[in-house]
Design an enzyme around this catalytic site. Structure first.
Site, short mmCIF file in Angstrom:
data_model
loop_
_atom_site.label_atom_id
_atom_site.label_comp_id
_atom_site.label_asym_id
_atom_site.label_seq_id
_atom_site.Cartn_x
_atom_site.Cartn_y
_atom_site.Cartn_z
CB SER A 112 -16.91 17.87 10.15
OG SER A 112 -17.32 16.57 10.54
CG ASP A 113 -21.06 15.82 11.58
OD1 ASP A 113 -21.79 15.06 12.23
OD2 ASP A 113 -19.94 15.49 11.16
CG HIS B 42 -1.71 -1.25 1.36
ND1 HIS B 42 -1.34 -2.27 2.22
CD2 HIS B 42 -2.84 -1.68 0.73
CE1 HIS B 42 -2.21 -3.27 2.12
NE2 HIS B 42 -3.12 -2.94 1.24
CB SER C 279 -13.80 15.73 10.19
OG SER C 279 -14.08 14.54 9.47
NE ARG D 242 -8.92 9.91 13.00
CZ ARG D 242 -9.54 10.47 11.97
NH1 ARG D 242 -8.85 10.84 10.90
NH2 ARG D 242 -10.85 10.68 11.99
NE ARG E 197 -16.83 16.52 5.38
CZ ARG E 197 -18.09 16.81 5.00
NH1 ARG E 197 -18.83 17.62 5.75
NH2 ARG E 197 -18.59 16.29 3.91
N GLY F 124 -7.62 11.63 7.24
CA GLY F 124 -8.28 10.55 6.52
C GLY F 124 -8.29 10.80 5.02
CD GLU G 45 -12.08 8.65 15.42
OE1 GLU G 45 -11.21 8.73 14.54
OE2 GLU G 45 -12.18 7.63 16.14
CG MET G 46 -15.99 6.53 11.19
SD MET G 46 -16.76 6.25 9.57
CE MET G 46 -17.08 4.49 9.66
CD GLU G 47 -11.10 7.21 10.35
OE1 GLU G 47 -11.88 6.94 9.42
OE2 GLU G 47 -11.25 8.22 11.08
NE ARG H 97 -9.01 17.17 6.28
CZ ARG H 97 -9.75 16.29 6.94
NH1 ARG H 97 -9.21 15.57 7.90
NH2 ARG H 97 -11.02 16.12 6.65
NE ARG I 292 -4.96 -0.93 -2.74
CZ ARG I 292 -5.93 -1.84 -2.70
NH1 ARG I 292 -7.15 -1.47 -2.41
NH2 ARG I 292 -5.66 -3.10 -2.95
#
Length: 236
Positions: A205-206, A6, A92, A89, A219, A22, A181-183, A26, A45
């Site tokens: 961000s929201d 990767h 957002s 990291r 964002r 992410g 968030e997700m990470e 950015r 990728r």
């Protein structure tokens, strides 16, 4: 020439400290607007990675994608193949507490999760993914010097973006979780297992309960306060 499935730097150096937004665009925005002598070290990728100079020190920035599976595999490869020692990291998040407003900055002292990612470590209990104190305290000091208010606490790293039961968020918020968030839980766990440092901070961000949100362009390009806060820390 060292590479992974990767990341293929093709001889371009990767700094010991890597910023991980992410969004790869950015990462490109940060490289183009804040770093000097920039070289691109990854295009695999379209997950762009760049190395440049900030305050006389080498800093890298690379997209990590969305979700723990994506972010954790980049974290693992950066640490174990390329010798990265500090992961920061910059993402957002969706606010979950009333005191949070759009564009506020949240720092994850810890990360709760609904993911099964930590099960691979076969621990005899529940692991609590936690930030590096040295990085967290450095960001806090930098925020004080810049006059920036931080919201520091627990965040939720969720595997689910479009949630079947919206009331789930209310239960996490009742436990004092600042934002979702997700990470982060994945990055903190990979870093902890490898014995390196990690920190995650976010721009709101929201807001899940106020119905407020930023645009995708905001964002990508408007989270500059967070960028300017963390870059001096990354260059230490």
């Amino acid at each position: 020439m060292t590479s992974t499935p990767h990341i293929n730097p093709q001889g371009v150096p990767i700094a010991k400290t890597v910023l991980l937004p992410g969004d790869p665009l950015r990462a490109q925005f940060i490289a183009e607007n804040y770093l000097s002598d920039v070289q691109q070290f990854n295009t695999v990728r379209n997950m762009f990675g760049f190395t440049g100079m900030f305050n006389g020190r080498q800093v890298s920035v690379m997209g990590s994608g969305m979700g723990i599976p994506s972010a954790s595999l980049y974290a693992y490869e950066l640490i174990h193949t390329f010798g990265v020692e500090r992961l920061i990291r910059i993402g957002s998040c969706g606010g979950m507490q009333d005191q949070l407003e759009l564009f506020d900055i949240v720092v994850a002292a810890s990360a709760s999760t609904d993911s099964h990612f930590m099960h691979q470590y076969k621990l005899p209990g529940t692991f609590a993914p936690t930030a590096s104190w040295s990085l967290l305290s450095a960001v806090a000091q930098e925020a004080e010097s810049q006059g920036i208010q931080l919201h520091v606490g627990n965040v939720l790293s969720s595997d689910v973006f479009y949630r079947h039961d919206p009331s789930d968020a209310q239960r996490w918020a009742q436990m004092g979780v600042l934002a979702v968030e997700m990470e982060t839980a994945g990055i903190y766990s990979v870093a902890a297992h490898a014995g390196v440092e990690a920190l995650a901070l976010f721009t709101v961000s929201d807001h899940l309960f106020k119905g407020e949100e930023t645009t995708s362009e905001q964002r990508q390009k408007s989270f500059t306060q967070m960028m300017e806060l963390v870059l001096p820390v990354a260059a230490r």
